[in-house]
Design a protein around this motif. Structure first.
Motif, short mmCIF file in Angstrom:
data_model
loop_
_atom_site.label_atom_id
_atom_site.label_comp_id
_atom_site.label_asym_id
_atom_site.label_seq_id
_atom_site.Cartn_x
_atom_site.Cartn_y
_atom_site.Cartn_z
N PRO A 97 0.81 -1.24 0.00
CA PRO A 97 0.00 0.00 0.00
C PRO A 97 0.83 1.28 0.00
N GLN A 98 2.12 1.18 0.31
CA GLN A 98 2.95 2.38 0.29
C GLN A 98 3.16 2.89 -1.14
N LEU A 99 2.78 2.11 -2.12
CA LEU A 99 2.79 2.61 -3.50
C LEU A 99 1.85 3.80 -3.64
N VAL A 100 0.78 3.81 -2.83
CA VAL A 100 -0.12 4.97 -2.81
C VAL A 100 0.62 6.18 -2.25
N ASN A 101 1.42 5.98 -1.19
CA ASN A 101 2.23 7.08 -0.66
C ASN A 101 3.18 7.65 -1.70
N VAL A 102 3.70 6.76 -2.56
CA VAL A 102 4.59 7.22 -3.63
C VAL A 102 3.83 8.10 -4.61
#
Length: 485
Positions: free
Chosen positions: A396-401
């Motif tokens: 889900p940290q791809l959303v943060n990216v």
């Protein structure tokens, strides 16, 4: 993600044997020269083989036009790509020893291959060689892969031919343990820790376990003081000094003992030793570090990095969407609570943001606490163990990216309660955008807290390039599949 004194040894860069060349025996010099020549020849052969394979694929699938093929032109193209690739590798110091974690090897291979292809692509366009452009487009993806594989095979096949480098570790406490931990994770069997000299240990003859990927062994620990006779007795080639906050007399005594024993000297230094004229960086585990480096900004590099982050995160979210839906279902079935875990982290220039992860712990676990260091931590759920082992909880940290809070590669963001106690030196790691993965996750120091191993972040900040980011992502993929992060 995960303990020790606050002294972080400043490790990490190219080969371990830097200034010993003058003292090597003639047979060792001849062997090193022979192996270097063999590696160059092997790289040339791999490059030519890759170009021939790309040429065959291009014509088999009818890519890049149907212009007539001339043997002389093709041979000149293959040889030119091989020559330029090896030349760029030589320029980057690849034949003087590679990075022990192989990240710099991967980075340099990618850079050298792409540079060589681009040069020949320009020539092909200028002279209207349509067939050559098609071959080069295929080779730009094929040759780097073959080179990386070839270098790994060459390293495995020649590692037992290289001279044994007996390493003595002289220092105190956890600094020495971390050096030993780094040595246990590298792929060079010629680096052989034979003795630990620790002035703080009350009893001599203790052993510290060292587990390497090809053998289990113990390293003896002896109490100081250090002496030339002691180094002679264990045939020491390299003395690593890890004496934080030590007196100059003790450091000079270690240097004198090493000189009398004919051994090379390297330092794991703190800031106070970094100002001394005799101090050198230790070549270990891939990093060479100036502790108080303040990063500059490069607008062009920042734009390229952001574009790569957006493209990589978008494509990954799209391709991995079925897997993420499956993970959400499994997390919900495994334990009560939300599938997504949200936690405040500290990012670029100290700004706080919400970081997303798949929930891997029970909902009654404290939100802001030290992260688990073992898989049997009672806070972790059953599916959480699998997610953490494979690093799938980080997806889900791809959303943060996409939101600009994080990058694909960079220093790992810390929780606020940790950054509140940062020193001025540690706060320098906040001068770049944090990342999902980085050098710390791929090093032996990942067993220790991030803020006590900032040398990895400093090294990345000083040396970051587009090709280094690609290399770190490649190694992260294989590392996650084998061990998790």
């Amino acid at each position: 993600m995960s303990t020790s004194d606050s002294v972080a040894p400043h490790l990490y860069a190219e080969p371990f044997e830097t200034s010993r060349a003058e003292r090597q025996a003639d047979p060792d010099k001849l062997l090193d020269g022979f192996l270097c020549a063999c590696e160059i020849a092997a790289d040339l052969l791999v490059c030519i083989s890759g170009m021939v394979s790309a040429f065959w694929l291009q014509h088999y699938f009818h890519l890049g036009g149907e212009s007539p093929v001339r043997v002389q032109q093709s041979a000149a193209l293959f040889l030119s790509v091989a020559f330029f690739t090896v030349f760029f590798l030589y320029r980057d110091g690849m034949y003087r020893g590679g990075g022990l974690l192989q990240i710099r090897t991967t980075e340099n291979v990618l850079r050298a291959s792409v540079q060589a292809m681009l040069i020949m692509f320009v020539f092909a366009c200028l002279f209207g060689l349509q067939s050559a452009t098609g071959t080069l487009l295929i080779a730009i993806a094929l040759v780097p892969v073959l080179l990386i594989m070839g270098k790994y095979v060459f390293m495995l096949s020649t590692r037992h031919l290289r001279r044994q480098n007996n390493v003595v570790l002289y220092g105190v406490g956890d600094a020495v343990k971390r050096i030993l931990s780094a040595l246990s994770h590298i792929h060079d069997p010629s680096l052989n820790p034979v003795l630990i000299i620790d002035d703080d240990r009350p009893h001599a003859g203790e052993s510290i376990s060292q587990i390497r990927h090809w053998q289990d062994r113990l390293v003896q620990t002896r109490r100081g003081p250090i002496s030339a006779a002691l180094l002679h007795s264990c045939q020491c080639n390299t003395l690593v000094v890890a004496l934080p906050n030590s007196t100059p007399d003790k450091v000079h005594a270690a240097i004198q003992a090493a000189n009398q024993a004919g051994a090379n000297v390297a330092f794991l230094y703190g800031t106070e030793l970094g100002r001394q004229p005799f101090t050198k960086t230790v070549n270990l585990d891939g990093l060479s570090l100036v502790p108080l480096y303040k990063p500059g900004t490069n607008r062009c590099s920042a734009v390229v990095k952001r574009a790569f982050d957006l493209a990589g995160a978008s494509l990954s979210l799209l391709l991995l969407s079925p897997l993420q839906i499956l993970i959400v279902i499994l997390v919900k079935l495994d334990s009560p609570g939300p599938a997504i875990f949200c936690q405040e982290r500290v990012g670029y220039r100290g700004k706080h943001f919400k970081m997303y992860k798949f929930r891997s712990m029970h909902t009654n676990a404290t939100v802001y606490d030290v992260s688990p260091v073992t898989s049997d931590d009672p806070r972790i759920t059953r599916i959480g163990r699998l997610l953490r082992k494979t690093s799938l909880d980080e997806l889900p940290q791809l959303v943060n990216v996409l939101l600009g809070h994080m990058s694909l590669v960079g220093p790992r963001p810390e929780m606020p309660f940790i950054t509140h106690s940062y020193t001025a030196e540690q706060r320098l790691r906040l001068q770049v955008i944090p990342g999902i993965t980085g050098l710390w996750q791929l090093s032996a120091a990942r067993a220790f807290p991030i803020h006590e191993n900032i040398q990895h972040d400093f090294y990345y900040i000083r040396n970051r390039t587009f090709f280094m980011d690609i290399a770190i992502l490649i190694h992260t993929l294989f590392f996650a599949l084998n061990n998790g992060i």
